[in-house]
Scaffold this active site. Sequence first.
Site, PDB file in Angstrom:
ATOM      1  N   ASP A   1       6.708   4.023   3.835  1.00 42.11           N
ATOM      2  CA  ASP A   1       6.759   5.182   4.727  1.00 42.11           C
ATOM      3  C   ASP A   1       8.206   5.310   5.211  1.00 42.11           C
ATOM      4  OD1 ASP A   1       5.734   7.229   6.394  1.00 42.11           O
ATOM      5  OD2 ASP A   1       5.278   5.835   8.007  1.00 42.11           O
TER       6      ASP A   1
ATOM      7  N   ASP B   1       0.833  -1.201   0.000  1.00 39.72           N
ATOM      8  CA  ASP B   1       0.000   0.000   0.000  1.00 39.72           C
ATOM      9  C   ASP B   1       0.869   1.251   0.000  1.00 39.72           C
ATOM     10  OD1 ASP B   1       0.944  -0.499   2.571  1.00 39.72           O
ATOM     11  OD2 ASP B   1      -1.009  -0.422   3.545  1.00 39.72           O
TER      12      ASP B   1
ATOM     13  N   ASP C   1      -5.678   1.973   6.534  1.00 36.04           N
ATOM     14  CA  ASP C   1      -6.684   2.095   7.577  1.00 36.04           C
ATOM     15  C   ASP C   1      -6.328   3.118   8.639  1.00 36.04           C
ATOM     16  OD1 ASP C   1      -4.533   0.381   8.654  1.00 36.04           O
ATOM     17  OD2 ASP C   1      -5.870   0.162  10.376  1.00 36.04           O
TER      18      ASP C   1
HETATM   19  P1  IMP Z   1       7.006   1.560   6.998  1.00 32.16           P
HETATM   20  O1  IMP Z   1       7.519   0.244   7.492  1.00 32.16           O
HETATM   21  O2  IMP Z   1       7.330   2.670   7.954  1.00 32.16           O
HETATM   22  O3  IMP Z   1       7.434   1.876   5.588  1.00 32.16           O
HETATM   23  O4  IMP Z   1       5.445   1.501   7.064  1.00 32.16           O
HETATM   24  C1  IMP Z   1       4.756   0.623   6.358  1.00 32.16           C
HETATM   25  C2  IMP Z   1       3.331   0.429   6.851  1.00 32.16           C
HETATM   26  O5  IMP Z   1       2.860   1.460   7.731  1.00 32.16           O
HETATM   27  C3  IMP Z   1       2.428   0.486   5.667  1.00 32.16           C
HETATM   28  O6  IMP Z   1       2.374  -0.756   5.006  1.00 32.16           O
HETATM   29  C4  IMP Z   1       1.104   0.875   6.304  1.00 32.16           C
HETATM   30  O7  IMP Z   1       0.444  -0.271   6.760  1.00 32.16           O
HETATM   31  C5  IMP Z   1       1.496   1.748   7.479  1.00 32.16           C
HETATM   32  N1  IMP Z   1       1.347   3.184   7.126  1.00 32.16           N
HETATM   33  C6  IMP Z   1       2.328   4.062   6.829  1.00 32.16           C
HETATM   34  N2  IMP Z   1       1.839   5.288   6.552  1.00 32.16           N
HETATM   35  C7  IMP Z   1       0.499   5.180   6.679  1.00 32.16           C
HETATM   36  C8  IMP Z   1      -0.601   6.130   6.496  1.00 32.16           C
HETATM   37  O8  IMP Z   1      -0.434   7.317   6.167  1.00 32.16           O
HETATM   38  N3  IMP Z   1      -1.850   5.629   6.706  1.00 32.16           N
HETATM   39  C9  IMP Z   1      -2.089   4.338   7.061  1.00 32.16           C
HETATM   40  N4  IMP Z   1      -1.101   3.428   7.234  1.00 32.16           N
HETATM   41  C10 IMP Z   1       0.181   3.849   7.045  1.00 32.16           C
HETATM   42 MG    MG Z   2       1.059  -2.289   5.107  1.00 35.55          MG
END
Ligand code: IMP
Ligand code: MG
Length: 188
Positions: free
Chosen positions: A107, A104, A164
């Site tokens: 981040d 999705d 979500d």
């Molecule tokens: P990362 O490991 O920090 O890259 O985050 C990954 C996960 O955090 C994503 O797969 C999402 O499930 C969740 N996430 C990050 N940003 C958002 C947002 O703005 N809204 C909802 N879920 C988020």
């Molecule tokens: Mg995710």
Amino acid sequence: MEIEDVRDDIEKVLLTKEQIQRKIKDTARRVDEDYGGKDLVLVGVLKGAVNVMTALMNYMHTTCPIGFMSLSSYGEGFESSGQVKVRSDLNVDVEGKDVLIVEDIVDSGNTLHWLMGYLSNEKKARSVNVFPLLSKPSRRQWDIYVKYPGYEIEDEFVIGFGLDYKECYRNLDAIAVLKPSVYSQERM
Ligand code: IMP
Ligand code: MG
């Protein structure tokens, strides 16, 4: 669920249903071209990637196995905890295969950084690439090669199309920013 159904909860629409579908359709065409004659497997991260996975595979003109994993790094809040845990392991064999991870959003990059290593080193995939529908470049902590970039967005918490807030809004067909009043207590 459409934007009209959540009008009272959102501050603004970031990506319309049409913009999302166009990006996924374009990516499906590239995937068809790039993986012709290869042993492609699509791997989705539950639950956020479900919407992107479904749209991508439906737009593709070639067929391939799909699999899912359940990971946790986020908990129920807004910030990634930094640690990735396997809640449910991959349910398809990717040894010697060319994997495309469908996500999705990227981040901090924690999840994808960890997962790319896991699929290469533990699961012995031949190649691993990623298609995250969204990216927040300003939040990146890991240098990740994104072969199929989606849309770049600002550092705002977004919902819809799989994303979500407390398990809700995943079934919105667009992507939007929530009103601060919806989550003001938690953010303080
Ligand atoms: P990362 O490991 O920090 O890259 O985050 C990954 C996960 O955090 C994503 O797969 C999402 O499930 C969740 N996430 C990050 N940003 C958002 C947002 O703005 N809204 C909802 N879920 C988020
Ligand atoms: Mg995710």
